[in-house]
Design an enzyme around this catalytic site. Structure first.
Site, short mmCIF file in Angstrom:
data_model
loop_
_atom_site.label_atom_id
_atom_site.label_comp_id
_atom_site.label_asym_id
_atom_site.label_seq_id
_atom_site.Cartn_x
_atom_site.Cartn_y
_atom_site.Cartn_z
N ASP A 82 0.85 -1.18 0.00
CA ASP A 82 0.00 0.00 0.00
C ASP A 82 0.89 1.24 0.00
O ASP A 82 1.80 1.36 0.82
CB ASP A 82 -0.89 -0.03 1.26
N HIS A 209 -9.41 4.60 -0.94
CA HIS A 209 -8.52 4.74 0.20
C HIS A 209 -9.20 5.60 1.27
O HIS A 209 -10.12 6.35 0.99
CB HIS A 209 -7.20 5.40 -0.22
N ASN A 231 -9.71 0.35 1.57
CA ASN A 231 -8.57 0.31 2.48
C ASN A 231 -8.96 0.80 3.87
O ASN A 231 -9.66 1.80 4.00
CB ASN A 231 -7.45 1.20 1.95
#
Length: 280
Positions: A82, A209, A231
């Site tokens: 990530d 995200h 995420n």
């Protein structure tokens, strides 16, 4: 079982759920995440962040324990990088056995982002590794990683189409109003109109995200409208911390168990959230 992210994200892209992707920072967090995925019989993308402080876990250690526990798992597990900003770092992760990587050039000029991403795609494809990249920019607030506080920049539809076509990436992280870390002013207002526009013209899975504290209804709607991967980290870390504060543990081992239980509670909550929209 250790897999790349291609099939799990393609399946999510055809449905109304998103694959969860929490960041791990030590062996305990990694094991906790996989145990919850097995509990729900769902795939998971466990991620090691390029922003993570290496005094917790080095890239080499993350690769070693990540591959070990993923191979043992009863559900599909993708081992992902990530926010890999540096080409050398991302290539090293690929060489160490990560099955998916994110090259993050979202703060770079458009052409630089394209060039960096193309280089990683070329390197990764030879090893059956999936590549995620970001166009637009997801900013940050107070967070556990080394993310600097900055403003988000919405993903432009035209830019996203060109970026995807020129790079050949497998998934694209888009910015629609979320941020990394803790929101200063409560639950964010997401730009679902922009998400619908992106979903209409982009033919690969979309990634969100900054899922933590974005609100269950926001995340469910995002998944319904086309987000295939979400995420998470801050909510999980905060849940572990709250459990530790309430702990009556008399030794280090019991204290670690309490922290693990708190992290599991948060991830379990998110699996339940997506089960409510028809995911078994």
């Amino acid at each position: 079982m250790l897999v790349n992210s291609y099939e799990m994200l393609r399946q999510a892209d055809k449905s109304t759920y998103a694959v969860l992707s929490p960041d791990f920072f030590n062996q305990n967090s990694l094991k906790a995440y996989i145990e919850i995925a097995e509990e729900f019989h769902r795939p998971i993308i466990v991620a090691y962040s390029g922003n993570m402080k290496t005094n917790f876990l080095t890239l080499e250690d993350a690769a070693e324990i990540g591959r070990y526990y993923a191979k043992k798992a009863e559900v599909p597990v993708c081992l992902h990088i990530d926010h890999g900003y540096d080409l050398k770092f991302v290539k090293k992760a690929i060489d160490l056995g990560f099955t998916s990587v994110m090259i993050d050039g979202s703060s770079d000029p458009f052409e630089t982002n394209v060039e960096k991403t193309q280089e990683i795609v070329h390197y990764a494809k030879e090893k059956n590794v999936c590549v995620e990249a970001e166009i637009g920019h997801v900013g940050s607030g107070k967070n556990y990683e080394n993310e600097e506080e900055n403003d988000s920049v919405y993903t432009e539809v035209k830019d996203c189409v060109e970026f995807v076509n020129r790079t050949g990436i497998d998934s694209v992280a888009v910015s629609i109003g979320t941020a990394h870390g803790i929101y200063a002013k409560g639950t964010p207002k997401l730009n679902f109109k922009r998400l619908k526009e992106l979903k209409t013209v982009v033919n690969i899975p979309l990634v969100l995200h900054g899922g933590s504290s974005s609100g269950d209804e926001n995340l469910k709607r995002a998944a319904e409208l086309g987000i295939s991967k979400i995420n998470l980290f801050t909510d999980i870390a905060m849940s572990g911390y709250r459990q530790l504060r309430e702990s009556n543990a008399q030794n280090m081992m019991d204290m670690l168990d309490d922290g693990d239980r708190g992290m599991k509670t948060a991830l379990r909550h998110y699996y339940h959230t997506f089960r409510e929209i028809g995911v078994s």
